[in-house]
Design an enzyme around this catalytic site. Sequence first.
Site, short mmCIF file in Angstrom:
data_model
loop_
_atom_site.label_atom_id
_atom_site.label_comp_id
_atom_site.label_asym_id
_atom_site.label_seq_id
_atom_site.Cartn_x
_atom_site.Cartn_y
_atom_site.Cartn_z
CG HIS A 134 -2.08 -0.87 1.14
ND1 HIS A 134 -2.00 -2.22 1.41
CD2 HIS A 134 -3.38 -0.64 0.78
CE1 HIS A 134 -3.19 -2.78 1.24
NE2 HIS A 134 -4.05 -1.85 0.86
CE LYS A 138 -3.82 -0.64 4.81
NZ LYS A 138 -5.18 -0.11 4.97
#
Lengths: 248, 248, 248, 248
Positions: A134, A138
Amino acid sequence: MGIKVGVLGAKGRVGQTIVTAVNEATDLELVAEINSGDSLDALVAAGAEVVVDFTTPNAVMGNLEFCIQNGISAVVGTTGFDEERLAQVRSWLSEKDGVGVLIAPNFAISAVLTMVFAKQAARFFESAEIVELHHPNKLDAPSGTAIHTAQGIAQARKEAGMDAQPDATEQSLPGSRGADVEGIPVHAVRMSGMVAHEAVIFGTQGQTLTIKQDSYDRNSFAPGVLVGVRGIAEHPGLVIGLENYLGL
Amino acid sequence: MGIKVGVLGAKGRVGQTIVTAVNEATDLELVAEINSGDSLDALVAAGAEVVVDFTTPNAVMGNLEFCIQNGISAVVGTTGFDEERLAQVRSWLSEKDGVGVLIAPNFAISAVLTMVFAKQAARFFESAEIVELHHPNKLDAPSGTAIHTAQGIAQARKEAGMDAQPDATEQSLPGSRGADVEGIPVHAVRMSGMVAHEAVIFGTQGQTLTIKQDSYDRNSFAPGVLVGVRGIAEHPGLVIGLENYLGL
Amino acid sequence: MGIKVGVLGAKGRVGQTIVTAVNEATDLELVAEINSGDSLDALVAAGAEVVVDFTTPNAVMGNLEFCIQNGISAVVGTTGFDEERLAQVRSWLSEKDGVGVLIAPNFAISAVLTMVFAKQAARFFESAEIVELHHPNKLDAPSGTAIHTAQGIAQARKEAGMDAQPDATEQSLPGSRGADVEGIPVHAVRMSGMVAHEAVIFGTQGQTLTIKQDSYDRNSFAPGVLVGVRGIAEHPGLVIGLENYLGL
Amino acid sequence: MGIKVGVLGAKGRVGQTIVTAVNEATDLELVAEINSGDSLDALVAAGAEVVVDFTTPNAVMGNLEFCIQNGISAVVGTTGFDEERLAQVRSWLSEKDGVGVLIAPNFAISAVLTMVFAKQAARFFESAEIVELHHPNKLDAPSGTAIHTAQGIAQARKEAGMDAQPDATEQSLPGSRGADVEGIPVHAVRMSGMVAHEAVIFGTQGQTLTIKQDSYDRNSFAPGVLVGVRGIAEHPGLVIGLENYLGL
């Protein structure tokens, strides 16, 4: 002429994406766009058969009560459903035959299929690991989806009576073998430029199977919402999770 | 104590791999190794419940007749089955309740799952392409598995009433867009060092799903053969294709 | 205090991205934003040391003449440079010591590095193929970048006196083995959801090397532009191609 | 007629692979196969110009002394070289002009190139992580190659004055973010069916670059050994590491 769709929260970023997706689908007809403060009566007047609700935990229960009572099915991406709320929805639905409500935490069809296939494949491979990747903003690691996928694999392995995974590691740097989610190692990469990606890797003698999901932008929920809208007539009552709509 | 297994063609390269795999499986018991010229009676004497037959088109029909008549089920990777032979096998089986025969062109479990998942996923993605990669000594391109996978995807798209894939290409070098297998582009890479690999890529708004299979050596059929041996008691009669044993 | 940067075409989509990138870089100082119709004198007044020009073929030559004469270096992504224009730029530069102009067709640093590494690796592997993947609205196949990469590999193989790639294919479907770019097979995938991606695969005995570039959005040129801005003081004169700034 | 090559330890598994590789190379001539107990004089008699030594720590120093004194260069994959041994080899070489010795811990050309390219790319990307994947019988995690690669990246980042990698993780399961090797996260996957694989992933705005190395069998050292044999005439003296032979 197609399925008549109303969009709740139509002016929000998610709502706008859904409005566009419905407009572009030749088998769907957008009949109402409702925003905060608008009366829901417009849905009835427009003959909406299905609504899509990506609104707020505050608004969604009122929306669902109204829709169910008026015979309108609902595809719901709004968060905040606990057991009490689900029981309430079931109660409303019990008085209205033929109305369906789909509540799903994840409408990214590629992510949902990855979870489903991972569960199906799990019992045929002695090794299974997950690498999710990601963007670096995050906050949690691993992602909720990766944890959920790992739990599904662990469950399938348990049901098949499988042993622990083979791993002869004797000497290791802390963290190198990932997080242990019910026996499934899960590795989280945080990388500038990336969006949201997950690879589930299975291995057995002489071969591996990799199921990889890539989300390239934040609109990857739209195709899954349309799967919900198109399938809801065949799924009366309350259904949790898009995977139940995939006919797998 | 486990399932009693006999291996036909036990001295061949494939047979040796199967002998090893059966010996290593705690739920299977190797009771007979039969080679060309050996009498099949040893199978009966040893109490074999299932045989594995990776022999030759010349030998396999005699093997199957004997096994079926003696109530022994068979997992068969031998090639050369046409409709006539399959009808003959069905005829023999019709007189013996409870005996199963599994004939499969491909026992690589990762390749079989790739095909199954590809068919399941196909209708959720407007784009689908296949990239298969093999060692440079391979004579055909694309691989039979890739063609078969493409046909499965094409069939699923047709059943779902899907349009042709989006492709705005106006200017192209010949071959760049791959081979057209019933509307599914298939690309074949031939690469020193590689063994056998296949990636099926699906795409829709904002996301892709990739199902990738890698075979690293020539023994990747073994786990699938064991799936057949373990599952055959629940599949009496003739079954074509390991995918029917996967409970998917 | 850092390098003083002016952005030409600052209100355009590309210009906006560059303005943001310069503002976020602690070693760069944005001193001027120039748009169509603005006087270039503001660059001088602001003390700009480097400009970034992503404007139009009509505007760029005037911009460059002004900048060079005022001792301002330029990083240029504008298209439309032919030999005549390049000669003109060289002529202007010949009269101004220490001014640099970098003109590049591709500022995506990951794509540029892929090309550079592919050329470096080429002579160590008997097999080389390219798979590029783009959104389905792309008009050409393969991409210009992929063709350029293939040509670089072909050139490196030729310089090393290498034979043709091994390929035993006897039976094939048309297109399956890709487009032939000077002996390098290039495969183009067109896939909903994707943006721009390129994998260069090399193989030799028992191993492969894959160099893969993924662009997830249309702003992937920004880091390469900053590489140009930071490096231009060390590259007086005209330089074509960002690869010459990478110190490789 | 080509370079005259002698193989030490020719009957071993590694030696056999090298013998085959030399025999298949049209520019190399295998002139001697030496095994434990054989006299090294055969090398001189056969006119060997280069030897390949994959023997044992006990044997290698004697081999090198003999070869250097007789003007024969050596490509060495044998382990066990400490500073004292390297000093001894340098001392022998100082008395013999034009003789070369290449000692390398890793001859897998794809792995060596991955390390070299990773170092070159490092300063252009704010994010860098490594995922290595091996068979489950491996005792250490991460692999030595992955640690070495991470250290090279860390060194390049330090030289470029780069900040720590962006990572907003606040809530994580232990191990999910990998092992920290000088600031570079390294993840180790252990997977049945796999051999040895390493992916180095770099990311910056809107893009990633992945350099991936796959070893499919245990003979992947052979092409790198031939690179050493062919290049040693141009590298007199002691060289540590195949990367110095790649002309990069």
